[in-house]
Design a protein around this motif. Sequence first.
Motif, mmCIF file in Angstrom:
data_model
loop_
_atom_site.group_PDB
_atom_site.id
_atom_site.type_symbol
_atom_site.label_atom_id
_atom_site.label_comp_id
_atom_site.label_asym_id
_atom_site.label_seq_id
_atom_site.Cartn_x
_atom_site.Cartn_y
_atom_site.Cartn_z
ATOM 1 N N SER A 1 60.193 12.298 -11.322
ATOM 2 C CA SER A 1 60.470 12.275 -9.945
ATOM 3 C C SER A 1 61.415 11.863 -9.774
ATOM 4 O O SER A 1 62.036 11.538 -9.008
ATOM 5 C CB SER A 1 59.575 12.072 -8.835
ATOM 6 O OG SER A 1 57.660 12.231 -9.831
ATOM 7 N N PHE A 2 62.324 10.839 -10.693
ATOM 8 C CA PHE A 2 63.499 10.285 -10.503
ATOM 9 C C PHE A 2 63.488 9.824 -9.291
ATOM 10 O O PHE A 2 64.684 9.664 -8.446
ATOM 11 C CB PHE A 2 64.785 10.979 -10.823
ATOM 12 C CG PHE A 2 64.744 11.751 -12.297
ATOM 13 C CD1 PHE A 2 64.785 10.611 -13.416
ATOM 14 C CD2 PHE A 2 63.559 12.985 -12.617
ATOM 15 C CE1 PHE A 2 64.593 11.448 -14.890
ATOM 16 C CE2 PHE A 2 63.835 13.473 -13.629
ATOM 17 C CZ PHE A 2 64.158 12.210 -14.819
ATOM 18 N N GLY A 3 62.605 9.345 -8.248
ATOM 19 C CA GLY A 3 62.866 8.450 -7.475
ATOM 20 C C GLY A 3 62.662 9.212 -6.436
ATOM 21 O O GLY A 3 62.765 8.562 -4.649
ATOM 22 N N SER A 4 61.971 10.631 -6.417
ATOM 23 C CA SER A 4 62.426 11.150 -4.792
ATOM 24 C C SER A 4 61.008 11.654 -4.482
ATOM 25 O O SER A 4 60.435 11.676 -3.343
ATOM 26 C CB SER A 4 63.060 12.470 -5.633
ATOM 27 O OG SER A 4 61.696 13.131 -6.120
ATOM 28 N N GLY A 5 59.595 10.797 -5.304
ATOM 29 C CA GLY A 5 58.606 10.923 -4.747
ATOM 30 C C GLY A 5 57.769 12.212 -4.336
ATOM 31 O O GLY A 5 56.386 12.217 -4.669
ATOM 32 N N ARG A 6 58.612 13.265 -5.719
ATOM 33 C CA ARG A 6 58.035 14.662 -5.590
ATOM 34 C C ARG A 6 56.941 14.954 -6.618
ATOM 35 O O ARG A 6 58.003 14.184 -8.105
ATOM 36 C CB ARG A 6 59.013 15.742 -5.136
ATOM 37 C CG ARG A 6 58.552 16.589 -5.045
ATOM 38 C CD ARG A 6 59.897 18.254 -4.742
ATOM 39 N NE ARG A 6 61.235 16.885 -3.737
ATOM 40 C CZ ARG A 6 61.739 18.245 -3.984
ATOM 41 N NH1 ARG A 6 63.207 18.979 -4.410
ATOM 42 N NH2 ARG A 6 63.343 17.087 -2.687
ATOM 43 N N VAL A 7 56.108 15.386 -6.808
ATOM 44 C CA VAL A 7 55.314 15.920 -7.964
ATOM 45 C C VAL A 7 54.755 17.314 -8.289
ATOM 46 O O VAL A 7 55.090 18.096 -7.429
ATOM 47 C CB VAL A 7 53.810 14.719 -8.346
ATOM 48 C CG1 VAL A 7 54.753 13.203 -8.044
ATOM 49 C CG2 VAL A 7 53.537 15.105 -7.374
ATOM 50 N N MET A 8 54.670 17.617 -9.047
ATOM 51 C CA MET A 8 53.915 18.991 -9.711
ATOM 52 C C MET A 8 52.654 18.910 -9.099
ATOM 53 O O MET A 8 52.602 17.652 -9.956
ATOM 54 C CB MET A 8 55.069 19.304 -10.862
ATOM 55 C CG MET A 8 53.995 20.948 -11.208
ATOM 56 S SD MET A 8 55.243 21.494 -12.729
ATOM 57 C CE MET A 8 53.723 22.732 -13.515
ATOM 58 N N PRO A 9 51.904 19.501 -8.869
ATOM 59 C CA PRO A 9 50.728 19.427 -9.025
ATOM 60 C C PRO A 9 50.184 20.002 -9.990
ATOM 61 O O PRO A 9 50.543 20.381 -10.970
ATOM 62 C CB PRO A 9 50.482 20.336 -7.803
ATOM 63 C CG PRO A 9 51.868 21.261 -7.364
ATOM 64 C CD PRO A 9 53.003 20.761 -8.010
ATOM 65 N N ASP B 1 49.632 23.429 -1.569
ATOM 66 C CA ASP B 1 51.386 23.080 -1.948
ATOM 67 C C ASP B 1 52.431 23.532 -1.765
ATOM 68 O O ASP B 1 52.576 24.745 -1.511
ATOM 69 C CB ASP B 1 51.245 23.752 -3.447
ATOM 70 C CG ASP B 1 49.844 22.567 -3.998
ATOM 71 O OD1 ASP B 1 49.951 21.323 -3.861
ATOM 72 O OD2 ASP B 1 48.785 22.244 -5.210
ATOM 73 N N PHE B 2 53.167 23.339 -1.703
ATOM 74 C CA PHE B 2 54.570 23.727 -1.203
ATOM 75 C C PHE B 2 54.853 25.447 -1.716
ATOM 76 O O PHE B 2 55.200 26.566 -1.176
ATOM 77 C CB PHE B 2 56.299 23.546 -2.205
ATOM 78 C CG PHE B 2 57.632 23.989 -1.945
ATOM 79 C CD1 PHE B 2 58.342 23.441 -0.986
ATOM 80 C CD2 PHE B 2 57.762 25.037 -2.417
ATOM 81 C CE1 PHE B 2 58.983 23.590 0.034
ATOM 82 C CE2 PHE B 2 59.060 25.574 -1.973
ATOM 83 C CZ PHE B 2 60.016 24.974 -0.652
ATOM 84 N N ASN B 3 54.444 26.042 -2.641
ATOM 85 C CA ASN B 3 54.448 27.189 -3.420
ATOM 86 C C ASN B 3 53.309 28.169 -2.453
ATOM 87 O O ASN B 3 54.446 29.370 -2.153
ATOM 88 C CB ASN B 3 54.313 27.572 -4.937
ATOM 89 C CG ASN B 3 53.286 26.790 -5.303
ATOM 90 O OD1 ASN B 3 52.358 26.212 -5.187
ATOM 91 N ND2 ASN B 3 52.234 27.416 -6.310
#
Lengths: 117, 199, 466
Positions: free
Chosen positions: B153-161, C49-51
């Motif tokens: 995430s590198f600080g973005s908080g965004r993750v792959m579910p 989810d986003f997708n």
Amino acid sequence: MLEPVELKDFFIVFFSGAMVIMAGALYSLLFAWSKLQSKPWLMVLAYLAYGILFIAVLTLGSAAHLHGYWWWLVIAMLVGYLLAPHGIWKLCVATHLIQKPTQTDDLPHSKKLQSKL
Amino acid sequence: MNNEMPWWASETFWKKTAIWVTAFMFVVLVILTLDTIPQITAGSERVPAYAVINKHIGYEFNDERNMQVPVIGGDAPLFGKKLSEEDAEALVSHGKKITQGRNCMGCHTLLGNGSYFAPDLTKAWLDPGWSSEPEREALMIAFLMNPEENARSFGSGRVMPNLHISEEEAKAVIAFLKWMSSIDTNGFPYNFTVIDKES
Amino acid sequence: MKLNHLNGGQQLAVKYYTVAIILFVAQIIFGLLSGMQYLVPDLLLGVLDFNVTRTIHINAMIVWMLYGFMGSVYWLLEEESKTEIVGLKLGNIGFWLLTTAVTIVVLVFLLIQSGPGDDFTRWFINEGREYIEAPRWADIGIVICMLIFFYNAAATFMKGTWSGISGVLVLDLVALAGIYIAGMFYTPNISIDQYWWWWVIHLWVEATWEVLVGCLMAWGLMKTLKVDRKIVTTWLYIEVALMFGSGILGLGHHYFWIGTPEYWLTIGGFFSALEPIPLVAMVVHAVYDAGARQMKGNNNPALAWLIAHAFGNFFGAGVWGFMHTLPQINLYTHGTQWSASHGHLAFFGAYATIIIAMIYIAVPYIRGQEGIGSNLPDGGWKWKWSLGLLNLGVVGMTIALLISGYEQSFIERAVGGSTWYGYFAAQIHPWFVQGMEWRMIFGLVTAVGLVLLIWDLLTIGKQKQA
Ligand code: HEM
Ligand code: HEM
Ligand SMILES: [Fe+2]
């Protein structure tokens, strides 16, 4: 061969690219307007807009490295945008010649327009 | 008013012009397609055969073409298992079907096309994020099976579910990603940093 | 609502328009959700989810626009062919088939979302290819409904009279349906996959859809400004020649980086650089038409949306398209928020606008009136504000995305080399984050505009005019 744009030239490429199309439209607009209203001074502005387009195309060409055969694209844009409004205008006038007499009555400019073909 | 309409402004002239221009452009497109398809069929120079997953794949700058190009190296079988062309195709195909069924393109771009919510996967196989070549395969399997726990995430908080990818599915997806990274994409993505050879 | 005073085609059109608007609402709701997921990464994580939200956002758009086009064609069908529609019943069946199929697809996208990597998933759940995610059974259903639609149009013109406009229209529909089939097969080879996928996407929006709205525009000009038929027909042919002359090979701007040979860099660069020319040509023609006759329209909202269409098409496709179409720069902008910026302005500007205009043309007739006078009791504030807010919202989103995209092409692409890390270095940059925030703000403006639009469509002209 492709020479990608350099980092420092990004903004120039986007800006001059937008200016090519916008100045192209402005030139066409002023050109048509000048003819339609019989206002020659508008034509001066029209060619001024074309001048901006000319500069924008050359700027784009150098920033995007349009050398070699890509130079032809620069030439095509310079000549194409210069002539297109002329051609389209002639087409406008000529295609509207068939307007039926009853309808032409309420077309204030139609007589003047024909004399310009 | 009975002005003669010049021929170049008549309806019939433009009707014919429209038909001829369209037909001509379409024929040119068909000819170009006939020339292009063999050049992008798997097994061609630009799009390698699926068995390329048995080889080492690099991405190096080519002075002559003024761009980075994939370089196929010596033997480096995926998961240590050398596959025949048919088996490799079956594996890559399974991987691609998984990417379609899970709609990876709804978040990622492949070859730069798709969505912009997550990194481009064109050269994911070569990404320095996988630490180094010896560690890569294990890290990729772990990530795909459990992306939330292995998130960067590198600080973005965004993750792959978590998309409930099994180990066997993860391997197929990785085969597809490895194969895709061998495609000659005319230097896209530009200035890509390749994963370290050694840990 | 009583519709007996409308002709058969028009009654069908009302149905199509209604579903189009409902799907437009769905598009905006899911657009707002996907936009929020950029700012609040946990939002609906693991639920929608986003997708999922994004897929519904763009599929709702494609489908509502197709409904809008079909509605528009049905609306003008009987008038243009001078006869009754041949298959009213069939048209109704087609409508319900399509609407049922769309409903099922949306429910499956929402509730089942994804499946294992097998053929069943692709046939019944999700095909996983942007814009054409609909599973294969639905593709076939859509083609059948398109064929019914095509038969209805072609056979009605056959029975009545053909005109230049209807000729172009029917041939264009054949091309539109035929191109869709280019996307209906599976291959493990991602290069070949995307080669044909772009035939569907590009040849739709930059060739066949443009010509379709050209037909609608020609008809609209005849209707609203009483331009001579022969003239609009000639201009339609000129437009077809210019559009197809540049747009068919302009397809090459999508073949720069997908494995295709290097000559596509040249072909795509040259021909797509020509694509703005028909749009510039229209400027001259529009000035001529506007100046050569008095504008005495009896439907100001429709006229205003037609003008919005002309501008939107010019800026969205012409200016925004040209800015990133040369391969020298597309190398950095490919697949960034740049593409999203262009996609929003072009789809809204070129297509949403003209469908809204067509609906406004229909509204007074649906109410049994001749036109929408300029002396509406409330001064017409609703249509004026919805026009303003919708356009402001989309333009605002476009500029916000442009700033994010500019930063992304810099930090991620040029410097960061498009790696995993490079990607996120760009995503957390303040310019990017602020761009995403402004996109949401203007997205809300767009949404308010849409609410007003619907309110206006439901009420305009209902009260006695002052
Ligand atoms: C309420 C306002 C809207 C919001 C918040 C919104 C948000 C979004 C988001 C987040 C994406 C995904 C982009 C990505 O992958 O990162 C997207 C894609 C897209 N949206 Fe919207 N949207 C809105 C309205 C619209 C409208 C009105 C249109 C056109 C009529 C539209 C057309 C599109 C298209 C064509 C794409 C795909 C772009 C591409 O792949 O390059 N959106 N939108
Ligand atoms: C009304 C007409 C148009 C519409 C609706 C439209 C829409 C779109 C959309 C939605 C995308 C993103 C596709 C994706 O999801 O990957 C796109 C990409 C693109 N469009 Fe257009 N477009 C139009 C006209 C044009 C024109 C006239 C040009 C060129 C002058 C152009 C140049 C491009 C380019 C170069 C891309 C590729 C972006 C990338 O590399 O990611 N478009 N267009
Ligand atoms: Fe395109």
